[in-house]
Design an enzyme around this catalytic site. Structure first.
Site, PDB file in Angstrom:
ATOM      1  N   ASP A 141     -10.512   2.036  -2.993  1.00 26.94           N
ATOM      2  CA  ASP A 141     -10.994   1.888  -1.628  1.00 26.94           C
ATOM      3  C   ASP A 141     -12.512   1.974  -1.557  1.00 26.94           C
ATOM      4  OD1 ASP A 141      -8.544   1.496  -0.480  1.00 26.94           O
ATOM      5  OD2 ASP A 141      -8.309   3.524   0.288  1.00 26.94           O
ATOM      6  N   ASP A 193       0.827  -1.203   0.000  1.00 21.75           N
ATOM      7  CA  ASP A 193       0.000   0.000   0.000  1.00 21.75           C
ATOM      8  C   ASP A 193       0.864   1.256   0.000  1.00 21.75           C
ATOM      9  OD1 ASP A 193      -2.349   1.437  -0.012  1.00 21.75           O
ATOM     10  OD2 ASP A 193      -3.174   0.491   1.779  1.00 21.75           O
TER      11      ASP A 193
END
Length: 732
Positions: free
Chosen positions: A552, A482
């Site tokens: 997301d 990430d």
């Protein structure tokens, strides 16, 4: 030559790159000017009819020491232009000379043709299995005063409608120069009235399709956030006004780069279209010393005369087969559950075990442990840079928990954010200089985290060694990598003042170096890219990680537009998509469980919720979804994708067909219901018109030609956000 894909007509000074699908033509004109002639459908022979008309153009300059007022680099369609040559288009390159001028006059010097395709050191790139599947033309332009040489690289594949371009700059002079802009390619079009398609967006709102006219002036589509970004994907297409999914011309450009990028589209005073693509010149200044070279990222250029689907399929095939390297690219992707939206930071080993147990019962195949397992991280204010197990949550060590996951028959995945550092971390206490910041200034936080100077080898080595201690256990099957902020406070402390313009690009090169060392050392780990979801979803990333967390935003209805736009360039196996709770945590929308599953099955299916809190009915639906997905995922992950209905309408429909046209999976989503609904049909694509296909749900049999030309009526249901999936198989 073992290949015959590139010809040079010495009499007319014309290069012809060609295969059975496309041709690309360029020529050497007056003053050593490299002129662009044509890129499009294949032509067998070129008979020199596209020599640009000679015309005296007011305020367009002419060649030095020439009295011919009818030849101008300002009007001629060219392959590569520079500032300082009296071409007033946006230049492809700008060089600052030792005397402070930006004068540069690039003229043809030589060419060579090589079988296969050269690798690009330190950068992601397309590749070949055998030399005879592609051929590369390298045309060298030179500036005789500065002794700079620009090698323009063009690779054509034998069986793809693709040209791959990049540029190498060599300094053969005696003094250093500064590259202030180096585009990877330039394309000029004459007599084309295009529209431009781009994929802008935002965090949790990535890659929305934007289509607009091109008027006189300059349009710029770019990122200077340090990454390819949520805000503007490094892709652009030029299309005719009537081009749709199945008809019309489309020219697609995708940059294989994960940093700052820039796409410039200029319509000039003569109605001609001028395109530059490459590294963003924002805060870019590269010192090129004598005998050094600079390599630009690659641009994948695709041509389609059968609409946007054909363009996308060419990108998908090339990225999957000749960009990705991971052994997992051809392997079925596991159905996983990620604990993030189930627990956030509030977990311990016992709590996670209950989710693992439920995942096993539901038929899932992997458990992914997200943020919060390291340092002393109970929120997002600490511990980035400290890649050691949090003993409070895992008193017996992470390996103990990984063993438990494996004992349940599941694979084990782990979240990292290797590029970041927290003030509250041991790494910062020991190495405060690792944090990227401008001396004498306080750096700006984002999500209360800061960026590491990945351009420095010692910083990369520190993170690498920390990760190795975790990964050498051989208990990790999957990594989610990430990156949850954009770059700021740009500075690299080991560079002198006159090279700080290199910091952005050196960061990307450092990122690639670190990631490449890890994927090379651990070929049996499936790496997934992520940057707050889809903030680094690009061709360059695909070279290292065969799949990327698309967004997301897990709301199924918003995911329709996100995944629809993503599919313009990137294959569906590259796109991970999860079923989450309803009401959705991002926008509060209530969506049927079936619809959430159907949309997530567009890519690599996973679950982003607390399995232990589901009702019995929801658990039964998960079992049903997972069982069905395992039957179809080879087709949905690796089949040829067709977008049937655009996500901008009230319906979105797509399908995948296997390579033999024996199996197809179709999904239709109706967004809003109406009291007086219109009757709608779905027509399929890509089937064999001579085969008969059975609907496995109803046992009805249809001809392939029927399904493609007549289609079928969509069901009319009460309620919003309804999805229907169809599974067809060919029968004898």
């Amino acid at each position: 030559m073992t290949s015959n894909l590139i010809k040079f007509d010495d009499q007319n000074k014309v290069f012809h790159l060609h295969n059975k699908q496309i041709s690309y033509l360029l020529s050497i004109e007056d003053g050593g000017t490299l002129s662009h002639l044509y890129f499009g459908g294949a032509v067998k022979n070129y008979n020199n009819q596209l020599k640009y008309p000679r015309l005296d153009r007011g305020f367009s300059g002419n060649l030095p020491e020439s009295l011919d007022r009818t030849f101008s680099r300002d009007s001629l369609p060219k392959e590569y232009s520079s500032a300082g040559e009296m071409d007033f288009h946006t230049p492809a390159t700008i060089v600052r000379n030792p005397d402070g001028s930006n004068a540069l006059f690039l003229a043809y010097k030589s060419y060579k043709i090589e079988d296969g395709k050269p690798d690009l050191k330190g950068l992601p790139h397309s590749w070949t299995k055998e030399d005879d599947e592609a051929q590369t033309l390298i045309v060298t332009l030179e500036d005789k005063v500065s002794k700079l040489e620009y090698d323009l690289l063009y690779t054509i594949y034998r069986d793809r409608p693709v040209i791959v371009r990049s540029v190498q700059v060599h300094n053969h002079g005696e003094e250093a120069v500064y590259l202030e802009k180096v585009a990877s390619m330039q394309m000029d079009y004459v007599d084309k009235d295009f529209e431009v398609i781009t994929l802008p967006g935002a965090h949790a709102n990535e890659r929305r399709v934007q289509r607009e006219n091109i008027g006189q002036g300059i349009k710029v589509f770019s990122s200077h956030r340090g990454t390819s970004s949520h805000q503007m994907n490094p892709f652009m297409a030029l299309v005719d006004h009537d081009t749709n999914e199945f008809m019309g011309e489309a020219y697609g450009f995708a940059l294989a780069y994960s940093g700052n990028h820039k796409f410039e589209v200029e319509r000039d005073q003569f109605g001609q279209i001028h395109v530059n693509t490459g590294i963003n010149d924002y805060n870019f200044k590269w010192k090129l010393n004598p005998n050094e070279e600079f390599q630009t990222p690659e641009v994948l250029m695709v041509y389609s005369d059968q609409g946007l689907n054909k363009m996308s399929q060419a990108f998908h095939s090339l990225i999957h087969e000749r960009i990705m390297r991971s052994k997992f690219k051809d392997q079925i992707r596991p159905v996983l559950v990620n604990n993030w939206e189930a627990t956030y930071f509030d977990f311990n080993e016992d709590k996670l075990k209950t989710i693992v147990d439920k995942a096993k019962k539901l038929g899932l195949e992997m458990f992914v442990l997200d943020d919060g397992w390291f340092g002393h991280r109970d929120d997002d204010n600490s511990s980035l840079g400290d890649w050691k197990v949090y003993k409070k949550k895992f008193p017996n060590g992470l390996g103990h928990f990984a063993d438990y996951v494996h004992e349940q028959g599941l694979k084990f995945g782990l979240w990292f954010e290797p590029e970041m550092i927290s003030y509250e971390s041991n790494l910062y206490k020991e190495h405060p200089d690792y944090l990227m910041h401008v001396p004498g200034r306080k750096p700006c936080p984002s999500r209360n985290q800061y960026v590491l100077e990945l351009g420095r080898k010692e910083v990369r080595d520190n993170i690498f060694e920390q990760m190795v201690k975790i990964l050498d256990s051989k208990k990790i099957d999957y990594i989610k990598w990430d990156m949850n902020r954009s770059l700021s406070d740009i500075y690299e402390s080991d560079l002198p003042a006159d090279q700080q313009g290199e910091a952005y690009h050196r960061y990307v090169l450092g990122y690639y170096d670190l990631l490449n060392k890890l994927v090379t050392r651990y070929p049996d780990i499936l790496f997934e890219g992520c940057s707050g979801g889809g903030g680094r979803f690009d061709v360059g990333q695909a070279y290292y990680t065969p799949q990327i967390w698309a967004s997301d935003n897990t709301d199924a209805i918003e995911r329709l537009k996100i995944q629809y736009g993503t599919s313009f360039v990137y294959p569906q196996s590259m796109m991970t998509s999860h079923v989450s709770v309803s009401p959705n945590e991002q926008n509060g929308r209530i969506t049927p469980f079936n619809t959430r599953g159907a949309v997530a099955m567009w890519g690599d299916l996973g679950y982003e919720l607390d399995l232990t809190k589901m009702s019995d009915e929801e658990s039964d639906q998960v079992v049903k979804q997972v069982t069905e997905y395992k039957k179809i995922r080879e087709v949905t992950q690796f089949g040829t994708l067709y977008r049937l209905k655009a996500s901008a309408s009230n319906q979105c429909a797509w399908m995948m067909v296997d390579s033999n046209k024996n199996e197809a999976v179709v999904t239709v989503v109706n967004v809003m219901a109406h009291a007086q609904p219109y009757c709608t049909k779905t027509k399929l694509a890509g089937l064999d018109p001579d085969k008969r296909y059975k609907n496995l749900e109803t046992d009805e049999v249809f001809g392939g030609d029927e399904l493609m030309h007549l289609g079928f009526y969509d069901p009319i249901e009460r309620g919003d956000f309804k999805a229907k999936m169809y599974h067809f198989k060919a029968i004898n």
